[in-house]
Write an enzyme that holds these catalytic residues in place. Structure first.
Site, PDB file in Angstrom:
ATOM      1  CG  ASP A  31      14.076   7.949  19.979  1.00  0.00           C
ATOM      2  OD1 ASP A  31      13.907   7.792  18.752  1.00  0.00           O
ATOM      3  OD2 ASP A  31      15.182   7.736  20.527  1.00  0.00           O
ATOM      4  CB  SER A  32      12.046  12.115  17.762  1.00  0.00           C
ATOM      5  OG  SER A  32      13.451  11.981  17.929  1.00  0.00           O
ATOM      6  CG  HIS A  33      15.618   8.720  15.284  1.00  0.00           C
ATOM      7  ND1 HIS A  33      16.885   8.305  14.943  1.00  0.00           N
ATOM      8  CD2 HIS A  33      15.762  10.016  15.674  1.00  0.00           C
ATOM      9  CE1 HIS A  33      17.747   9.298  15.122  1.00  0.00           C
ATOM     10  NE2 HIS A  33      17.081  10.338  15.581  1.00  0.00           N
ATOM     11  CG  HIS A  76      14.828  14.401  14.448  1.00  0.00           C
ATOM     12  ND1 HIS A  76      15.205  15.537  15.118  1.00  0.00           N
ATOM     13  CD2 HIS A  76      14.406  13.519  15.401  1.00  0.00           C
ATOM     14  CE1 HIS A  76      15.021  15.363  16.419  1.00  0.00           C
ATOM     15  NE2 HIS A  76      14.543  14.131  16.612  1.00  0.00           N
TER      16      HIS A  76
END
Length: 331
Positions: free
Chosen positions: A135-137, A312
């Protein structure tokens, strides 16, 4: 160095034969240009001579051009962008164009490298291959940001997938890599319950994230390792009325079952790969059960400072995750 906006991409590319190119990441190869949408894609060519041209259609993306490992230019803009570098010296050089940003819809295009008056050298793939699914990580969402509170434009501009943990680790190990990742998506549930019925396994087979057309089989892509980091979006927000799960227990059960099925699906396509599943505190127990059922290795993602955009991972966090993965792969 000259940076020029030129005429339509197909007409420009027809002027000369491009250099042989090694592609990293999932792309769609056309007659005159290559389209790409997944994060972390890169293109590499070797040549001998003092001059290099690169032709692109970046659209929403930022594309970094490196010569012999040194950043020289960031290409961006809605139209066709061509950059000519001169005075490079007559010896052997390596050109690299790498995608920094995330484009969840549409695609950029690469028209080629051209060594005007120079000599083309063979493109050389690396022997080791690693795939990162997440995902965004994994995307590196806002990882270069100095603050947590970011506008949409700031998130876009401070995302550098090439400095996310996956590419960091692959470069340390001298490996080619793919990043199949999409911010906000999970195994069965997306952030805040968005887009029900879609998830990362749903998107995984696509050639370009925003286009339902499947990727063509690539017999040259046989990664020795597949790293999956999914679960943050499944559990980071509370269930809302009308979602598919009666309660948190039902969500966790579905996550486990679907995750096992996803790993088995990927293993059927890549039986040679070792699977590594990353876990955070909020869903570690579930990941451990998935690993036990599939024979995968579990690696803790945290602790993390989360000082990038919208809480994040920062660049420091990304390096720490790469450290943990590297240690696990050495065992």
């Amino acid at each position: 160095m000259k940076a020029l906006l030129l005429a339509p991409l197909l007409l420009v590319v027809q002027q000369a034969a491009p250099l042989p190119v090694h592609v990293g990441g999932r792309v769609v190869t056309g007659v005159r240009a290559t389209s790409f949408g997944w994060p972390g894609v890169y293109f590499e060519s070797r040549f001998r001579g003092p001059t290099l041209r690169v032709i692109t259609l970046p659209r929403a993306d930022h594309l970094r051009l490196l010569i012999d490992g040194k950043p020289r230019h960031v290409l961006k803009g809605e139209g066709v962008v061509a950059v000519t570098l001169t005075g490079l010296g007559p010896g052997e050089h390596v050109a690299r164009l790498e995608k920094l940003t995330e484009s969840q819809s549409g695609s950029a295009r690469f028209g080629g490298f051209f060594a005007d008056g120079g000599d083309a050298l063979p493109a050389v793939p690396r022997k080791r291959q690693i795939e990162f699914v997440g995902d965004s990580h994994s995307v590196g969402y806002g990882d270069t940001s100095p603050k947590r509170e970011c506008t949409a434009a700031e998130i876009h501009d401070t995302t550098d997938t090439q400095q996310a943990f996956g590419p960091i680790l692959a470069k340390r190990l001298g490996a080619d890599y793919r990043v199949i990742a999409y911010s906000g998506y999970g195994i069965v549930r997306n952030y805040a319950g968005n887009k029900p019925g879609e998830n990362l396994p749903f998107l995984y087979d696509r050639a370009i994230p925003g286009d339902p057309a499947p990727a063509a089989d690539d017999p040259a892509w046989r990664p020795q390792t597949i790293v999956i980091n999914l679960g943050t979006n499944d559990f980071s927000t509370p269930l809302k009325s009308g979602e598919a799960w009666a309660d948190a227990a039902a969500l966790r059960a579905d996550y486990r079952t679907s995750y096992v099925a996803f790993v088995r699906r990927l293993r059927a396509a890549q039986p040679q790969a070792r699977f590594v599943l990353m876990a955070a505190d909020a869903f570690r127990a579930e990941v451990e059960q998935v690993a036990a059922a599939t024979g995968a290795t579990v690696v803790d993602a945290g602790p993390l400072e989360l000082t990038g955009c919208d809480w994040h991972p920062s660049l420091k966090d990304q390096r720490a995750m790469a450290d943990r993965l590297q240690a696990a792969l050495a065992r």
